[in-house]
Design an enzyme around this catalytic site. Sequence first.
Site, PDB file in Angstrom:
ATOM      1  N   LEU A  33      57.517  -8.550  -7.364  1.00  0.00           N
ATOM      2  CA  LEU A  33      56.246  -8.330  -6.802  1.00  0.00           C
ATOM      3  C   LEU A  33      55.177  -7.651  -8.026  1.00  0.00           C
ATOM      4  CD1 LEU A  33      57.168  -6.613  -3.373  1.00  0.00           C
ATOM      5  CD2 LEU A  33      56.180  -9.066  -3.743  1.00  0.00           C
ATOM      6  N   HIS A  37      50.176  -9.347  -5.310  1.00  0.00           N
ATOM      7  CA  HIS A  37      50.911  -9.179  -4.258  1.00  0.00           C
ATOM      8  C   HIS A  37      50.272  -7.583  -3.415  1.00  0.00           C
ATOM      9  CE1 HIS A  37      54.112 -11.230  -6.251  1.00  0.00           C
ATOM     10  NE2 HIS A  37      54.084 -12.269  -5.196  1.00  0.00           N
ATOM     11  N   GLN A  61      60.705 -25.402  -1.255  1.00  0.00           N
ATOM     12  CA  GLN A  61      59.603 -25.526  -1.839  1.00  0.00           C
ATOM     13  C   GLN A  61      59.395 -25.941  -3.422  1.00  0.00           C
ATOM     14  OE1 GLN A  61      57.922 -21.595  -0.682  1.00  0.00           O
ATOM     15  NE2 GLN A  61      56.923 -21.774  -2.574  1.00  0.00           N
ATOM     16  N   GLY A 146      46.758 -15.222  -1.256  1.00  0.00           N
ATOM     17  CA  GLY A 146      46.138 -14.973  -2.312  1.00  0.00           C
ATOM     18  C   GLY A 146      45.329 -16.359  -2.739  1.00  0.00           C
ATOM     19  N   LYS A 148      44.868 -17.195  -5.742  1.00  0.00           N
ATOM     20  CA  LYS A 148      45.525 -17.710  -6.726  1.00  0.00           C
ATOM     21  C   LYS A 148      46.212 -19.067  -6.458  1.00  0.00           C
ATOM     22  CE  LYS A 148      48.443 -17.569 -10.399  1.00  0.00           C
ATOM     23  NZ  LYS A 148      49.628 -17.580  -9.979  1.00  0.00           N
ATOM     24  N   SER A 184      51.175 -13.215 -12.190  1.00  0.00           N
ATOM     25  CA  SER A 184      52.067 -14.093 -11.494  1.00  0.00           C
ATOM     26  C   SER A 184      53.526 -13.814 -11.918  1.00  0.00           C
ATOM     27  CB  SER A 184      51.938 -15.566 -12.257  1.00  0.00           C
ATOM     28  OG  SER A 184      52.969 -16.449 -11.911  1.00  0.00           O
ATOM     29  N   SER A 185      54.206 -13.914 -10.911  1.00  0.00           N
ATOM     30  CA  SER A 185      55.575 -13.597 -11.029  1.00  0.00           C
ATOM     31  C   SER A 185      56.302 -14.492 -12.303  1.00  0.00           C
ATOM     32  CB  SER A 185      56.741 -13.812 -10.059  1.00  0.00           C
ATOM     33  OG  SER A 185      56.014 -13.255  -8.638  1.00  0.00           O
TER      34      SER A 185
HETATM   35  P1  AMP Z   1      54.349 -15.760  -4.517  1.00  0.00           P
HETATM   36  O1  AMP Z   1      55.217 -14.495  -4.472  1.00  0.00           O
HETATM   37  O2  AMP Z   1      54.017 -16.397  -5.873  1.00  0.00           O
HETATM   38  O3  AMP Z   1      54.534 -16.568  -3.586  1.00  0.00           O
HETATM   39  O4  AMP Z   1      52.981 -15.165  -3.906  1.00  0.00           O
HETATM   40  C1  AMP Z   1      52.890 -14.638  -2.364  1.00  0.00           C
HETATM   41  C2  AMP Z   1      51.455 -14.569  -2.166  1.00  0.00           C
HETATM   42  O5  AMP Z   1      50.876 -13.810  -3.257  1.00  0.00           O
HETATM   43  C3  AMP Z   1      50.570 -15.618  -2.229  1.00  0.00           C
HETATM   44  O6  AMP Z   1      49.641 -15.660  -1.239  1.00  0.00           O
HETATM   45  C4  AMP Z   1      49.975 -15.707  -3.557  1.00  0.00           C
HETATM   46  O7  AMP Z   1      48.660 -16.576  -3.642  1.00  0.00           O
HETATM   47  C5  AMP Z   1      49.588 -14.274  -3.762  1.00  0.00           C
HETATM   48  N1  AMP Z   1      49.431 -13.954  -5.094  1.00  0.00           N
HETATM   49  C6  AMP Z   1      50.187 -14.181  -6.215  1.00  0.00           C
HETATM   50  N2  AMP Z   1      49.761 -13.646  -7.445  1.00  0.00           N
HETATM   51  C7  AMP Z   1      48.637 -13.375  -7.049  1.00  0.00           C
HETATM   52  C8  AMP Z   1      47.469 -12.840  -7.621  1.00  0.00           C
HETATM   53  N3  AMP Z   1      47.342 -12.735  -9.179  1.00  0.00           N
HETATM   54  N4  AMP Z   1      46.357 -12.320  -7.229  1.00  0.00           N
HETATM   55  C9  AMP Z   1      46.390 -12.536  -5.848  1.00  0.00           C
HETATM   56  N5  AMP Z   1      47.197 -12.948  -5.091  1.00  0.00           N
HETATM   57  C10 AMP Z   1      48.290 -13.305  -5.585  1.00  0.00           C
END
Ligand code: AMP
Length: 280
Positions: A33, A37, A61, A146, A148, A184-185
Amino acid sequence: MKVVKTISEVRDIISAQKKMGKSIALVPSMGFLHEGHGSLMNAARKESDFVVVSIFVNPTQFGENEDYSVYPRDLEKDTVFCESHGVDLVFAPEVEEMYSNPKISVKVVEISEMLCGKTRPIHFAGVCTVVSKLFNIVTPDYAYFGQKDAQQFYILQKMVQDLSFGVQLRRCPIIRESDGLAKSSRNVYLNSEERISALSLSKAIFTAQEKVKVGMQTAPILSEMKNIIEATPHTKIDYVEAVDLDTFRETDTIGKNTLFAMAVYVGKTRLIDNFILEEV
Ligand code: AMP
């Protein structure tokens, strides 16, 4: 804050909260995270009584040649992060808890085949299937995503509408590093040279936003965006497109409903970024 690994534990906790009349928010994530997030958790905290974060690196996915096995994971750190953002429950299931010989896949046709769907053909069906399961397990009133992952948000919105899920989706703005790179992770994959090259994505986004403001049309804007990226070492464009948010088909007229989106490989890491015209 509680951390649980089974569906039945989540169901028990949620049903007790619902009996007390509490509203439930869900923030689905794959963990590792960061403040992107965190912004979703903050929005959830403001709006709902009980905030659930799911942490699950969803194998369905990821394509065969993608990064499932090396995707960064750190549940201990993530737990501390959730606690500090006022989360009430973390659901962190093992793969076996979520999938035992599944025979179902949820697919939103057409818009899942555009943009990221061209390079990642099974990706959005994997996302829709796991998010459907999470909605059935947590039964949230609100779920936070997000921008994103803009395409993901609109696909899930369509899924919720078509399958009549009783949840309202919230789209939260992109959170960036101070130099512009979207958090981003996957940014941890970048070495120091690639980290500098990765700035070409946000530079292209910010340049495009300026060009929209002065009335430039889609085609020259997309060329400028591509030029910025192609002039940067270690980059390879997957796509840079302007599409209509309803269809995800390419558009050459700019309107409030236009999404400028890109996916770019920086070294081996595939990064995405975007903006929607209504925000400019
Ligand atoms: P993930 O862990 O990458 O699957 O992301 C989980 C949620 O966090 C998703 O809804 C993403 O769009 C959101 N998210 C990831 N990075 C960002 C960011 N930089 N800004 C806003 N939301 C984000």
